[in-house]
Design an enzyme around this catalytic site. Structure first.
Site, PDB file in Angstrom:
ATOM      1  N   LYS A  21       0.829  -1.209   0.000  1.00 38.08           N
ATOM      2  CA  LYS A  21       0.000   0.000   0.000  1.00 38.08           C
ATOM      3  C   LYS A  21       0.862   1.257   0.000  1.00 38.08           C
ATOM      4  O   LYS A  21       0.520   2.255  -0.631  1.00 38.08           O
ATOM      5  CB  LYS A  21      -0.954  -0.014   1.195  1.00 38.08           C
ATOM      6  CG  LYS A  21      -2.045  -1.065   1.112  1.00 38.08           C
ATOM      7  CD  LYS A  21      -2.990  -0.949   2.305  1.00 38.08           C
ATOM      8  CE  LYS A  21      -4.167  -1.919   2.175  1.00 38.08           C
ATOM      9  NZ  LYS A  21      -3.755  -3.320   2.209  1.00 38.08           N
ATOM     10  N   GLU A  30      -3.476   6.629   7.754  1.00 38.66           N
ATOM     11  CA  GLU A  30      -4.199   7.601   6.948  1.00 38.66           C
ATOM     12  C   GLU A  30      -5.231   8.316   7.812  1.00 38.66           C
ATOM     13  O   GLU A  30      -5.677   7.781   8.845  1.00 38.66           O
ATOM     14  CB  GLU A  30      -4.947   6.920   5.794  1.00 38.66           C
ATOM     15  CG  GLU A  30      -4.058   6.292   4.749  1.00 38.66           C
ATOM     16  CD  GLU A  30      -4.860   5.576   3.675  1.00 38.66           C
ATOM     17  OE1 GLU A  30      -6.048   5.302   3.925  1.00 38.66           O
ATOM     18  OE2 GLU A  30      -4.301   5.306   2.613  1.00 38.66           O
ATOM     19  N   HIS A  56     -14.029  -2.762   8.652  1.00 39.19           N
ATOM     20  CA  HIS A  56     -13.340  -2.609   7.362  1.00 39.19           C
ATOM     21  C   HIS A  56     -13.422  -3.859   6.498  1.00 39.19           C
ATOM     22  O   HIS A  56     -12.715  -3.979   5.504  1.00 39.19           O
ATOM     23  CB  HIS A  56     -11.875  -2.209   7.573  1.00 39.19           C
ATOM     24  CG  HIS A  56     -11.682  -1.143   8.602  1.00 39.19           C
ATOM     25  ND1 HIS A  56     -12.138   0.144   8.413  1.00 39.19           N
ATOM     26  CD2 HIS A  56     -11.144  -1.174   9.846  1.00 39.19           C
ATOM     27  CE1 HIS A  56     -11.868   0.856   9.481  1.00 39.19           C
ATOM     28  NE2 HIS A  56     -11.275   0.083  10.366  1.00 39.19           N
ATOM     29  N   ARG A 116      -5.599  -9.043  -7.727  1.00 43.37           N
ATOM     30  CA  ARG A 116      -6.171 -10.392  -7.730  1.00 43.37           C
ATOM     31  C   ARG A 116      -7.649 -10.285  -8.058  1.00 43.37           C
ATOM     32  O   ARG A 116      -8.195  -9.181  -8.196  1.00 43.37           O
ATOM     33  CB  ARG A 116      -6.005 -11.038  -6.353  1.00 43.37           C
ATOM     34  CG  ARG A 116      -6.578 -10.168  -5.214  1.00 43.37           C
ATOM     35  CD  ARG A 116      -6.520 -10.865  -3.881  1.00 43.37           C
ATOM     36  NE  ARG A 116      -6.777  -9.961  -2.767  1.00 43.37           N
ATOM     37  CZ  ARG A 116      -7.968  -9.578  -2.354  1.00 43.37           C
ATOM     38  NH1 ARG A 116      -9.045 -10.004  -2.993  1.00 43.37           N
ATOM     39  NH2 ARG A 116      -8.115  -8.770  -1.325  1.00 43.37           N
TER      40      ARG A 116
END
Length: 642
Positions: A116, A200, A235, A292
């Site tokens: 990421k 973040e 999440h 993927r």
């Protein structure tokens, strides 16, 4: 040439890939852990190879063993599914070095987007808007503390090498940051073998909209519309749909073109998903790219009529994409829900056990079931608790929503707790029907989606008693099968036979007298309830009766009141394991004083961590577990003295 394909995964995705491969005339090879030897994906394969072990780190994450299994079985190609090694660049490179075709992007693309942090840097250089945060290499607590102070709390800590909600946690304040970071790092290490994190700004009320991209080996790349995955818990996606409600053609094109640009920038090949946060103004921010196939790919297949697994195989063979961007269909609407073995009434703790009852709604007429289990299978604590996915297509969103609700009503699961009723409440909620979607949907509507369990009414207990007695196997009397003594219901001269039962359900216990107020015909109980004639499902499995009541299936058992009284004398102050799992941290020691809410033990189950906390202030009297130990549900872990 691909005539034999090894699927390096388990569960519903392994079954899905093998069905498509077989339809294309390709032999399939399943790999499995020692405890998965009888799993459905193994039963459906043409050949199976035992990797040994139980935990993913002992089986599905071992690259050398999977490569060896491919060579031993004669497979030319490996499909990684999703999860495990599907986004592991080392695995893709190992396949290439072994002369095997990897059904996914090149290792370089996985490295570029699989991290990421690297993906954020790449998108920043390309001018794609990003959510404010820190994506650097330094991983010390001071660096994360400074970054969090700069962007402001709450902050989202995310595993740099993962996805699927694993290793992802929210810190609301500086006081929570260190403990939250450590927990997220342990989850990331366990799930992906990589503990690196990024942080973040936690954006409030965003929508999660993702673009399905596909690229071939000839430089062609296109997007197959978008999916809305905003309904999430921890999440982790719970409901996904395509297309995203309310998206204009212009916004769809802008997001799609940005996703294609990102894929082309890294030389992408195969199926991938570029994920964005979308705010109320229509501005979108790059989150990550999953290199993927995604769990939610069936909704894209439903609105396009395409088989994405077949596309993966054709692209791996070197064939070009069969469509141009202008030819990509968008027909109707599709919604998918994920059926999990978990207990919504107890903070969604993963559930383990045997599927004593498992009935699917059936395929066809806009219905589709992708599952990796069958009745009688075991749900272990070692893997993700998803049992399968239910997908409904309709000419419009409302038709798809109602069709999926009907599918949920026709789905029966017994033996383990599931989120089935929770899913039904989401789809039936007026806000969902009105497309009021964002990632805070579940917390905002929690009182309606997760109502406090109430007492079951007298009517339920009476029906349960009648169904129980009528479901009993008659006593065998070869000499006189019509004898009243051959009936489990008993017999009384000149009067009505009555049987007194001690029944238990959902933690409640009742003494009930069976009275033939309902009639059991096969697996349906005919009863008159409040003046209305109704048919309820009543299915007996051994010592358990599964009785439908107000849209939910309840497990009813019969018990011995004397034995139950003896078993209820549990040790005072004892805290037990809420599920099967592995002890990853013991945070206290005997004699230590603790406050209410203090984390005592950290338990890992199904790749997620769960903290056992002190219910009140007290002193640790004794510890009954150690780090690295496997424990069963109900095992005493810690004893507290007030």
């Amino acid at each position: 040439m691909i005539d034999t394909l090894l699927v390096a995964n388990r569960g519903e995705i392994a079954c899905r890939v093998m069905r498509t491969a077989k339809a294309m005339g390709i032999r399939t090879v399943a790999v499995h852990s020692a405890i998965d030897a009888g799993a459905r994906h193994v039963r459906e394969a043409d050949m199976a190879v035992n990797l040994g072990g139980a935990k993913p780190s002992e089986s599905y994450l071992l690259i050398d063993r999977i490569i060896a299994a491919a060579k031993a079985s004669g497979a030319q190609a490996i499909h990684p599914g999703y999860g495990f090694l599907s986004e592991n660049a080392g695995f893709a490179r190992a396949c290439e070095e072994a002369g095997l075709i990897f059904l996914g992007p090149p290792a370089s693309a996985i490295e570029a987007m699989g991290s990421k942090s690297a993906a954020k840097a790449l998108m920043e250089a390309a001018g794609v808007p990003l959510v404010p945060g820190y994506h650097g290499e330094a991983q010390d607590i001071d660096t994360f503390r400074q970054a969090a102070e700069r962007i402001g709390y709450p902050v989202l800590l995310k595993a740099a090498a993962g996805g699927g909600g694993k290793g992802m946690k929210v810190a609301e304040s500086e006081a929570q940051l260190a403990e939250t970071l450590e927990s997220a790092q342990r989850e990331a290490q366990s799930a992906f073998g990589d503990s690196r994190m990024l942080v973040e700004k936690y954006v409030l009320k965003p929508r999660h909209v993702e673009i399905q991209v596909f690229a071939d080996q000839h430089g062609n790349c296109l997007y197959l519309n978008e999916r809305d995955c905003s309904i999430q818990r921890r999440h982790q996606k719970v409901v996904e749909e395509a297309p995203a409600p309310g998206l204009s053609p212009e916004l769809r094109r802008a997001m799609g073109e940005a996703a294609v640009k990102a894929a082309q920038a890294i030389g992408y090949v195969g199926a991938g998903t570029v994920e964005f946060l979308l705010d109320e103004r229509g501005d979108f921010f790059f989150m990550e790219m999953n290199t993927r196939l995604q769990v939610e790919h069936p909704v894209t297949e439903a609105i396009t009529g395409l088989d994405l697994v077949a596309w993966q195989i054709r692209v791996a063979r070197g064939e070009p994409l069969p469509l141009t961007q202008q030819q990509v269909p968008l027909n109707g609407h599709a919604i998918e829900v994920r059926l999990y073995a978990e207990d919504p009434d107890h903070d969604f703790l993963p559930a383990t056990g045997t599927l004593a009852l498992y009935r699917e709604a059936g395929n066809g007429d806009g219905r589709r079931i992708d599952s990796g289990v069958a009745e009688g299978d075991s749900v272990s604590p070692f893997y993700d608790p998803m049992l399968g996915k239910l997908i409904a297509w309709g000419e419009n969103r409302e038709q798809a929503r109602l069709r999926l609700l009907a599918m949920l009503d026709d789905t029966l699961v017994g033996g383990v707790k599931t989120n089935l009723a929770f899913l039904r409440r989401i789809l039936a909620h007026p806000a969902f029907a009105a497309c009021e979607l964002d990632t805070g949907f579940i917390p905002r509507h929690q009182p309606q989606l997760l109502p406090a369990p109430g007492e079951l009414p007298d009517t339920f207990w009476q029906l349960a008693a009648d169904a129980w007695v009528q479901s009993e196997t008659p006593l065998k009397r070869d000499d006189d099968p019509h004898s009243p003594w051959a009936s489990r219901k008993g017999w009384r001269a000149g009067g009505k036979a009555e049987i007194e039962l001690h029944l238990s359900c959902q933690g409640e216990s009742r003494k009930v007298r069976a009275a033939d107020t309902a009639c059991l015909q096969g697996e349906e109980l005919l009863a008159e309830i409040e003046g209305t004639r109704q048919r309820l499902r009543a299915i007996r499995r051994g010592d358990t009766l599964y009785l439908q009541w107000q849209g939910e299936l309840h497990a009813v058992t019969r018990f011995d009141p004397i034995a139950a009284a003896e078993a209820s004398h549990a040790q005072h102050g004892g805290l037990s394991a809420p599920m099967n799992g592995s002890i990853v941290r013991v945070l206290v020691e005997p004699g230590q004083a603790v406050e209410a809410g203090t984390a005592l033990v950290v338990l890992e189950a199904m790749k997620m961590e769960h903290s056992i906390r002190a219910p009140e202030a007290g002193t640790v009297k004794a510890l009954y577990c150690r780090e690295g130990e496997m424990v069963s549900e109900g095992t005493l872990l810690v004893e507290l003295a007030p």
